[in-house]
Design an enzyme around this catalytic site. Structure first.
Site, PDB file in Angstrom:
ATOM      1  CB  SER A  20       2.990-121.913  26.293  1.00  0.00           C
ATOM      2  OG  SER A  20       3.168-120.515  26.344  1.00  0.00           O
ATOM      3  CE  LYS A  44       2.273-115.865  29.948  1.00  0.00           C
ATOM      4  NZ  LYS A  44       0.985-116.538  30.203  1.00  0.00           N
ATOM      5  CB  ALA A  69      -8.094-114.514  33.590  1.00  0.00           C
ATOM      6  CB  ILE A  70      -1.951-114.968  33.014  1.00  0.00           C
ATOM      7  CG1 ILE A  70      -1.960-116.244  33.868  1.00  0.00           C
ATOM      8  CG2 ILE A  70      -0.654-114.178  33.196  1.00  0.00           C
ATOM      9  CD1 ILE A  70      -1.865-116.061  35.350  1.00  0.00           C
ATOM     10  CB  CYS A 129      -4.716-116.563  24.769  1.00  0.00           C
ATOM     11  SG  CYS A 129      -4.780-116.123  26.504  1.00  0.00           S
ATOM     12  CG  ASN A 191      -4.825-122.215  25.088  1.00  0.00           C
ATOM     13  OD1 ASN A 191      -4.867-122.134  26.316  1.00  0.00           O
ATOM     14  ND2 ASN A 191      -4.114-121.384  24.356  1.00  0.00           N
ATOM     15  CB  THR A 192      -7.494-122.895  29.128  1.00  0.00           C
ATOM     16  OG1 THR A 192      -7.422-121.607  28.528  1.00  0.00           O
ATOM     17  CG2 THR A 192      -6.170-123.220  29.780  1.00  0.00           C
ATOM     18  N   GLY A 216      -5.969-128.501  33.550  1.00  0.00           N
ATOM     19  CA  GLY A 216      -5.816-129.559  34.545  1.00  0.00           C
ATOM     20  C   GLY A 216      -6.599-130.808  34.171  1.00  0.00           C
ATOM     21  CB  THR A 265      -2.431-127.333  35.429  1.00  0.00           C
ATOM     22  OG1 THR A 265      -3.034-126.450  34.479  1.00  0.00           O
ATOM     23  CG2 THR A 265      -2.979-127.032  36.794  1.00  0.00           C
TER      24      THR A 265
END
Ligand SMILES: Cc1cc2nc3c(=O)[nH]c(=O)nc-3n(C[C@H](O)[C@H](O)[C@H](O)COP(=O)(O)OP(=O)(O)OC[C@H]3O[C@@H](n4cnc5c(N)ncnc54)[C@H](O)[C@@H]3O)c2cc1C
Ligand SMILES: Cc1cc2nc3c(=O)[nH]c(=O)nc-3n(C[C@H](O)[C@H](O)[C@H](O)COP(=O)(O)O)c2cc1C
Ligand code: FES
Lengths: 304, 252
Positions: A20, A44, A69-70, A129, A191-192, A216, A265
């Site tokens: 996503s 997304k 940080a979208i 998120c 997630n990140t 990544g 990524t």
């Protein structure tokens, strides 16, 4: 050699799907290869209302990774259903919708909205998120809230729900157990990780939001460790992700117990990466003595 | 858009820490003024966006011009003839000159915003448009392509330190020479674009923007710019841009 894999709501021709936020809604990357090749597509994040997201710069490059940080920018769930899903329906590839929100009501609203389309086969509940502060609530790091949002979404959704876990916790197993108890059909992880990078010339964080999510290859060992631990504690399928770039990486995730994998990524550097991994995977499985994807799942746990 | 492995057929340093690379590709003829290419470098997770500075449709080649800024561009400057680079192209929008009725064009460029304007100016000139160029650089040793622009029309150079041409900014030159034009085209750092669009007021023009990119193809929402008509809405610089109508987006 069969790459097929079945999970709740998902009959996948292979276990590889874009993650996503790293594939938009498919249009751009469809210029590079046939999206029918993919096991599934995770789109997304969708929120109740359209979201603008954070100020720019929104990304920064790090050693073996990147920060983003979208801020969950997206056209809103109605916009996605009307403008984006029709394009994806021309492919035989299942679509997994990523559901986000600032309140439980918003999550429920989005999940319900997806009941009314046949363009989606499963939900990925994005409780993790790290880039959205609105409402001040972090669902992914609070056990009670994570359970509650899972339970409420399960109550209204006709789709299987994969809860996407945040790695920004001290006890990942407790979070996994909690959401599975609350009804999660599967897990998606990771997630990140929250990080920061400083611009030396400007003497301030590069990312306007100051912090961003690290993704990544840098995070792969963390993802592998977390899936390994969670696999021993719960009995639902896991979509594994975090730093995957090659078919060997995919096998590593399968061995610790992922049933399928998502690639994030790596798409940015190589738009064809998912297609190339899918083509390479049979050779890699064979090289390590497996005759199917199914056979490799969890085999990293069976040593002495 | 394609991903190709492109051979370098020419490489040279053309000014202080400024390099020119010429690639050969089957897609050269598709590259339009204002578009960029997205270059992968070893050990770097993200690609580097660099504008198309010139195209030779007969030889099937195109040129990029870049300045060393950080690690990536430093690495790029070590690439030599015979090496290949992994490039996504063509990327982004272009100056919509086919759709415009231009007689006199004003080109305003600053630093690494100058390269895409050379290809634009050359294309305009080939269409019979009268071109005036105003180019800003940090100092004398940073100046490049002055003669090439001069061959296309009246060219003015400004340097920040006054070591060459007019001392000051491109906007100082605009005020000084009061050029006549029906469209202006600008590319450069955001503060320069702000100053230029301010001086230009209601005049019609097109600007090209920069932002840090993730994907460079339109999937990740890293590179957005708010719309002037509705700042709650945005466009993607990598896909809807980098070229925008001057009054379309909010700068900075
Ligand atoms: C559409 C477009 C066209 C461009 N055309 C040219 C050109 O023709 N010539 C030229 O010299 N430069 C150009 N640039 C700027 C160029 O992309 C940056 O100088 C370059 O990415 C810096 O990389 P680095 O590794 O040297 O710097 P680092 O600071 O080490 O880079 C770190 C990260 O930040 C990104 N980044 C840093 N500065 C910029 C910037 N100004 N714009 C976008 N990303 C940035 C890098 O891509 C990388 O992901 C262009 C930028 C854009 C967006
Ligand atoms: C630019 C970007 C945007 C992302 N957007 C989302 C998102 O909207 N929803 C979500 O659940 N995860 C999002 N993620 C997280 C990824 O889906 C994935 O979990 C994470 O990046 C780890 O995988 P990777 O290392 O392969 O990228 C995003 C990641 C990146 C890099
Ligand atoms: S860089 Fe990804 S949308 Fe522009």
């Amino acid at each position: 050699m069969t790459l097929r894999i079945s999970m709740p709501g998902l009959n996948l021709k292979n276990p590889v799907m874009p993650a996503s936020g790293c594939f938009g809604f498919g249009k751009e990357y469809s210029q590079f290869y046939d999206l029918n090749e993919l096991g599934a597509i995770i789109i997304k994040a969708a929120t109740k209302e359209p979201r603008y997201g954070n100020p720019t710069p929104r990304v920064a490059e790090t050693a073996s990774g990147m920060l983003n940080a979208i801020g969950l920018q997206n056209p809103g769930v109605q916009g996605i259903i009307e403008e984006e899903l029709p394009f994806l329906q021309q492919f035989s590839t299942p679509v997994i919708a990523n559901v986000a929100g600032s309140t439980i009501e918003e999550y429920v609203y989005v999940a319900k909205s997806f009941n009314e389309t046949n363009g989606v086969q499963a939900l990925e509940l994005n409780i993790s998120c790290p880039n959205v502060k609105e409402g001040g609530v972090q669902f992914g790091t609070d056990l009670q809230l994570a359970k509650e949002v899972t339970y409420k979404v399960k109550e209204v959704s006709r789709h299987p729900v994969y809860v996407k876990l945040s790695p920004n916790v001290t006890n990942i197993v407790e979070m996994a157990r909690g959401v599975v108890d609350a009804g999660a059909d599967g897990l998606s992880m990771i997630n990140t990780l929250t990080g920061m990078q400083i611009n030396l010339k400007m003497k301030r964080p590069i990312i306007a939001n100051k912090t961003g999510g690290l993704s990544g290859p840098a995070i792969k060992p963390i993802a592998i460790r977390m899936i390994y631990e969670v696999k021993q504690a719960v009995d639902v399928p896991i979509i594994g992700m975090g730093g995957i770039e090659t078919a060997e990486d995919v096998l590593e995730f399968l061995l610790v117990g992922a049933n399928a994998v998502a690639v994030g990524t790596a798409n940015f550097r190589n738009p064809l990466v998912c297609s190339e991994i899918i083509k390479e995977l049979p050779h890699v499985l064979e090289m390590y003595g497996f005759s199917s994807v199914e056979e490799a799942i969890g085999k990293g746990h069976t040593h002495g | 858009m394609e991903r190709q492995l492109l051979p370098i057929i020419k490489q040279s340093q053309i000014a202080y820490e400024t390099f020119e690379i010429v690639f050969r590709t089957s897609l050269a003829q598709q590259l339009k003024p204002g578009q960029f290419v997205h270059i992968a470098l070893p050990n770097h997770i993200l690609r580097r966006p660099i504008s198309v500075a010139n195209v030779n449709p007969i030889e099937n080649t195109f040129t990029i011009i870049f300045k060393i800024f950080g690690d990536g561009t430093k690495m790029l400057s070590t690439y030599q003839v015979g090496n290949t680079l992994d490039v996504i192209l063509p990327c982004g929008s272009h100056y919509p000159i086919e759709d415009l009725h231009v007689r006199k064009a004003l080109i305003v460029g600053g630093g690494v915003g100058v390269p895409p304007l050379y290809y634009l100016a050359k294309t305009l000139k080939e269409k019979g448009v009268d071109v005036t160029s105003i180019l800003g650089f940090q100092g004398k040793e940073h100046v490049f392509y002055e003669e090439k622009f001069q061959q296309l029309g009246d060219t003015h150079i400004a340097t920040n330190d006054g070591s060459y041409g007019v001392k000051g900014f491109v906007t100082d030159v605009i005020k000084q020479i009061e050029p006549e034009f029906d469209y202006y085209f600008s590319c450069g750092p955001t503060p320069m674009l702000q100053a230029v669009t301010n001086v230009m007021g209601d005049k019609q023009g097109f600007i090209s923007l920069e932002e840090r990119m993730g994907c460079g193809v339109g999937t990740c929402y890293a590179c957005i710019v708010p719309l002037k008509s509705n700042p709650e809405k945005s466009l993607k610089i990598c896909k809807d841009g980098p070229v925008f109508a001057a009054n379309e987006v909010v700068l900075g």
